[in-house]
Design a protein around this motif. Structure first.
Motif, PDB file in Angstrom:
ATOM      1  N   UNK A   1     -53.294  13.678 -13.329  1.00  0.00           N
ATOM      2  CA  UNK A   1     -52.746  13.035 -14.519  1.00  0.00           C
ATOM      3  C   UNK A   1     -53.644  11.898 -15.008  1.00  0.00           C
ATOM      4  N   UNK A   2     -54.213  11.114 -14.082  1.00  0.00           N
ATOM      5  CA  UNK A   2     -55.079   9.993 -14.483  1.00  0.00           C
ATOM      6  C   UNK A   2     -56.313  10.498 -15.228  1.00  0.00           C
ATOM      7  N   UNK A   3     -56.938  11.553 -14.723  1.00  0.00           N
ATOM      8  CA  UNK A   3     -58.119  12.118 -15.386  1.00  0.00           C
ATOM      9  C   UNK A   3     -57.749  12.705 -16.744  1.00  0.00           C
ATOM     10  N   UNK A   4     -56.582  13.335 -16.815  1.00  0.00           N
ATOM     11  CA  UNK A   4     -56.123  13.908 -18.086  1.00  0.00           C
ATOM     12  C   UNK A   4     -55.908  12.806 -19.122  1.00  0.00           C
ATOM     13  N   UNK A   5     -55.269  11.726 -18.723  1.00  0.00           N
ATOM     14  CA  UNK A   5     -54.999  10.634 -19.658  1.00  0.00           C
ATOM     15  C   UNK A   5     -56.300   9.979 -20.105  1.00  0.00           C
ATOM     16  N   UNK A   6     -57.234   9.825 -19.167  1.00  0.00           N
ATOM     17  CA  UNK A   6     -58.529   9.237 -19.536  1.00  0.00           C
ATOM     18  C   UNK A   6     -59.246  10.115 -20.550  1.00  0.00           C
ATOM     19  N   UNK A   7     -59.161  11.423 -20.385  1.00  0.00           N
ATOM     20  CA  UNK A   7     -59.800  12.339 -21.334  1.00  0.00           C
ATOM     21  C   UNK A   7     -59.196  12.192 -22.725  1.00  0.00           C
ATOM     22  N   UNK A   8     -57.874  12.081 -22.791  1.00  0.00           N
ATOM     23  CA  UNK A   8     -57.214  11.895 -24.094  1.00  0.00           C
ATOM     24  C   UNK A   8     -57.652  10.588 -24.738  1.00  0.00           C
ATOM     25  N   UNK A   9     -57.716   9.515 -23.945  1.00  0.00           N
ATOM     26  CA  UNK A   9     -58.139   8.217 -24.476  1.00  0.00           C
ATOM     27  C   UNK A   9     -59.569   8.300 -25.018  1.00  0.00           C
ATOM     28  N   UNK A  10     -60.445   8.995 -24.289  1.00  0.00           N
ATOM     29  CA  UNK A  10     -61.838   9.121 -24.726  1.00  0.00           C
ATOM     30  C   UNK A  10     -61.929   9.925 -26.019  1.00  0.00           C
TER      31      UNK A  10
END
Length: 843
Positions: free
Chosen positions: A389-398
């Motif tokens: 989930x953390x990597x997914x959220x970071x991807x969305x933010x980027x």
């Protein structure tokens, strides 16, 4: 030649006749990669549909297609063809297409039904690349939504080492077919001495083992090393000293296909060869003549950190499954030997399988893929291992930062028009963003070369300045020829989708120099990696990036002398404290008032400056967490000041205020009342007060000018103000601060303990058999019975029991120590008192 896989082909065919999915476990050397597709090509259920075979690497795909075509007596591109980046060879007659994994998701997006495809084979599934996992998840949903029983899409998962039960369960309890072992036995030799499994220790053990194998073994030798750096060091150490009949070849992903093909080609007649390889040679490759494997036991894996947006390279021990794969390379064509540079006990301690890439990867490409597919969150698909989930959220933010993503009215993520364009590119979303920006300035050729540079690792000696590396593409140096060809070929491929699109009028780039353009393009694609120099020390320049992360570069590099950079590549090795800039360009600060002004945000900052005991109020123009420029605000607004003080209190805690004993006791009394009375009482716990400063403290902060002023705030008064009038009265009645004891004195109750403590001299409780209580008898106090010197003699909630049992021993001990005080034999018949015997006699 009979191969082990032949024994189970009939079982596999039967399974796929009855089911639409199957799992095939076949150890190295079984022949699954070539024999299975050719066998299944003749199955009636396939009809005239195609078989797609997914391979994790280009050289493996090319090798598999070539071998199958040879078995059919044909050229590649007829019945068997291949597709991969920079190379495609298929025709109208092609029935088996061997492709690299990333192409499957592209096909699914273009044609979710996968028209004309009857079977997808996921070969070497144990490598668990993110493309494999994504392709399987999308294929499962695609066949459920778009295919029917009359023309099913069948799925076959193949690997030498995998958790077959877990995959079978994912595929609706698919049948598992198991092939027998490799063709030939491989003798395993373990290192007798302890190997700490770190890269600094591996060069000498490898060289020593190589020398032994050259002298004592026959046939060619395959050496597994962590990365290209170790390969280069070993190559340089042995290449000039090898016997004339032994040649040495590197094999890693940075080489072009022709160089990789040369490494896996059979040795010339009467020659031996040494192949120095990364884990690219672990699967799907048969290197003719190799019957000796030397395994360092190490691999180098990228690991993405969602907190920084950077990727670190981890050199780590391989899994048991990888060790098995590597050893199997020695037994493909004849009996062989594997030298493992670790102990047999260390082998048992290794992880069974290599963690899947999806658990530690940059998920920006995956996010674009899934959002384009119509999936708002990975949980909508079936995964063997879901993305973190953390990597997914970071991807969305980027993706939001580069303008590819937004939230719609329902607060769901939605691709913007730009994001939809990025999804049409067969490259990372950042590189696609770079290409579109380059097209805007009618500099697509430069942008495509820059994007290609970021996809193909450049020679290390060229440094990290991407502008200078671009110029090196035009130099006539033999050492650069292969790299130049790869980059230019990839640049043409990247630019091709945009070459024939209508060109809008070029944007007005005020800074016309190509160097400024490169910095601009990188800033558009990597906005959170814009960097400002922070310091220079000991030959190192340290920069702060817009995401707050510090990175460094040696002052021997030209980029080390810049004040501002656009960083494209940064990272480091595990165990290193600081990340290093691997690729970037000078950034013209004037771009922030023109082409990059959309990246500038304005903030009003008011904060307490502790070292000077004062407020600082500024209007700041920021690039992420970098302050571009600031202007002091002279007239500090009360709201800003109050917010700054609240921030300070939330940082330092409520201890900044004057929490005297009265305040602490009142807080504890109110909390006790809330617990035992009803929920209407206010919550005055530290956590609640800290989270709700506006409810009780903020109006009283306007007069605070120094830290000492915090202590002038009457916390007791503020807590009392939170009580309604009936509650204040009830608190005094039910949870009193003091209670009358048998001696007639009002004793203070300490509410900072649970249960509350009443500490009194033992003599003051004479004649009392019932333990004092509060709250209508619902809360029995904890009695601390004290000596005349106010030292604890007994702690009890059962006073009657104390008089009947423990008092006798206490009396014996204390009567001699404190003879002036009464110690009656019958304490219940004596009147409670705080006086000595003399004073009692004078009454």
């Amino acid at each position: 030649m009979t191969l082990p896989i032949h024994a189970c082909l009939a079982e596999l065919c039967n399974a796929l006749n009855q089911r639409h999915e199957a799992v095939l476990q076949a150890p190295p050397g079984a022949g699954k990669t070539t024999q299975v597709p050719l066998t299944l090509l003749e199955q009636p259920w396939l009809g005239q549909q195609k078989i797609i075979v997914l391979e994790p690497r280009r050289v493996a795909a090319l090798n598999a297609a070539t071998r199958m075509a040879q078995m059919l007596g044909e050229e590649v591109g007829q019945t068997v063809g291949y597709r991969m980046r920079q190379a495609t060879k298929v025709s109208a007659q092609t029935r088996i297409e061997v492709i690299t994994e990333g192409l499957l998701t592209r096909w699914l997006q273009d044609d979710p039904e996968l028209t004309g495809i009857g079977l997808i084979i996921f070969d070497e599934f144990h490598e668990r690349s993110i493309n494999t996992d994504t392709g399987l998840a999308l294929a499962l949903q695609a066949r459920e939504l778009f295919r029917d029983s009359s023309q099913p899409l069948k799925l076959l998962i193949m690997s030498a080492t995998l958790d077959g039960d877990a995959i079978a369960k994912l595929l609706n309890d698919a049948p598992i077919i198991t092939s027998q072992g490799r063709c030939f036995e491989v003798a395993i030799n373990y290192e007798k001495t302890k190997n700490s499994q770190y890269p600094n220790d591996i060069i000498n053990p490898v060289l020593q083992t190589l020398q032994h194998a050259i002298k004592n073994e026959s046939g060619s030798i395959l050496v597994f090393l962590p990365g290209a750096g170790e390969i280069s060091r070993i190559y340089d150490a042995i290449n000039t000293t090898l016997p004339s009949h032994v040649s040495c070849h590197p094999l890693h992903g940075n080489l072009n296909l022709n160089e990789q093909k040369a490494a896996i080609a059979p040795a010339a007649k009467d020659m031996r060869k040494i192949v120095l390889a990364t884990d690219i040679a672990e699967t799907s490759l048969t290197i003719e003549g190799v019957n000796v494997v030397i395994d360092s036991g190490l691999c180098r894996s990228p690991s993405f950190d969602p907190n920084t947006g950077l990727t670190r390279l981890h050199t780590q021990a391989i899994s048991q499954a990888s060790a098995e794969q590597r050893a199997g390379r020695a037994g493909r064509t004849e009996p062989g030997t594997c030298y493992r540079l670790w102990s047999e006990s260390a082998q048992q301690q290794k992880a069974k399988f290599t963690p899947p890439e999806i658990t530690a990867a940059d998920l920006m490409p995956l996010a674009i893929t899934l959002l384009n597919w119509g999936v708002n969150h990975p949980s909508e698909l079936i995964w063997l291992n879901p993305p973190p989930e953390a990597n997914w959220q970071q991807a969305l933010d980027a993706l939001i930062k580069i303008g590819a993503l937004k939230r719609n009215d329902s607060q769901q993520y939605q691709l913007t028009a730009l994001g939809e364009k990025l999804g049409q590119f067969a490259c990372h979303p950042r590189l696609a963003r770079l290409l579109l920006a380059a097209q805007d300035y009618h500099m697509l050729d430069v942008g495509a070369e820059l994007a290609a540079l970021l996809s193909e690792r450049s020679p290390k000696f060229l440094g990290s300045d991407l502008h200078q590396i671009l110029l090196a593409l035009k130099e006539s140096k033999p050492a650069l020829k292969g790299w130049q060809q790869r980059v230019k070929q990839l640049a043409e491929q990247l630019a091709k989708p945009l070459k024939n699109t209508a060109k809008a009028p070029p944007k007005n780039l005020k800074a016309h120099a190509q160097g400024d353009l490169i910095g601009l393009l990188l800033a558009v694609a990597f906005p959170e990696r814009i960097a400002k120099k922070r310091s220079e020390n000991n030959g190192i320049a340290v920069f702060q990036m817009a995401n707050g992360r510090a990175v460094q570069i040696a002052l021997t590099e030209s980029l080390g002398h810049a004040n501002w950079l656009s960083v494209a590549e940064a990272g480091g090795l595990a165990g290193k404290n600081n990340d290093v800039i691997f690729g970037g360009a000078f950034l013209n600060i004037e771009l922030f008032t023109a082409e990059l002004k959309n990246l500038v945000t304005q903030k009003t900052i008011a904060q307490w400056q502790e070292d000077k005991n004062r407020f600082v109020a500024e209007q700041q123009d920021c690039i992420g967490q970098i302050i571009l420029r600031s202007q002091k605000i002279n007239d500090l607004d009360n709201a800003l000041k109050t917010q700054a003080l609240k921030n300070l209190i939330q940082q330092k805690g409520l201890s900044l205020l004057n929490w005297d004993d009265d305040a602490k006791q009142l807080q504890a009394r109110i909390q006790l009342a809330k617990k035992y009375r009803n929920s209407d009482w206010p919550d005055v716990s530290d956590d609640y007060l800290l989270a709700h400063l506006d409810d009780w403290l903020s109006p009283h902060l306007t007069q605070v000018k120094t830290l000492a002023d915090f202590k002038k705030i009457a916390v007791t008064t503020l807590l009392n103000n939170l009580l309604m009038w009936p509650q204040a009265k009830e608190l005094d009645a039910q949870i009193p601060s003091q209670i009358k004891i048998p001696s007639g004195r009002f004793a203070t109750i300490d509410y900072q303990y649970s249960p509350p403590v009443l500490a009194v001299k033992l003599q003051e409780m004479f004649g009392c058999q019932t333990t004092p209580s509060i709250a209508n008898g619902n809360i029995v106090l904890m009695l601390h019975l004290l000596s005349p010197a106010k030292k604890p003699l007994q702690v009890t909630q059962d006073l009657a029991s104390f008089w009947a049992n423990s008092y006798i021993e206490v009396k014996k001990e204390m009567r001699g120590r404190y003879p002036k005080h009464p110690w009656p034999d019958d304490p219940l018949s004596m009147e409670a008192t705080a006086l000595t015997k003399r004073k009692l006699s004078n009454l």
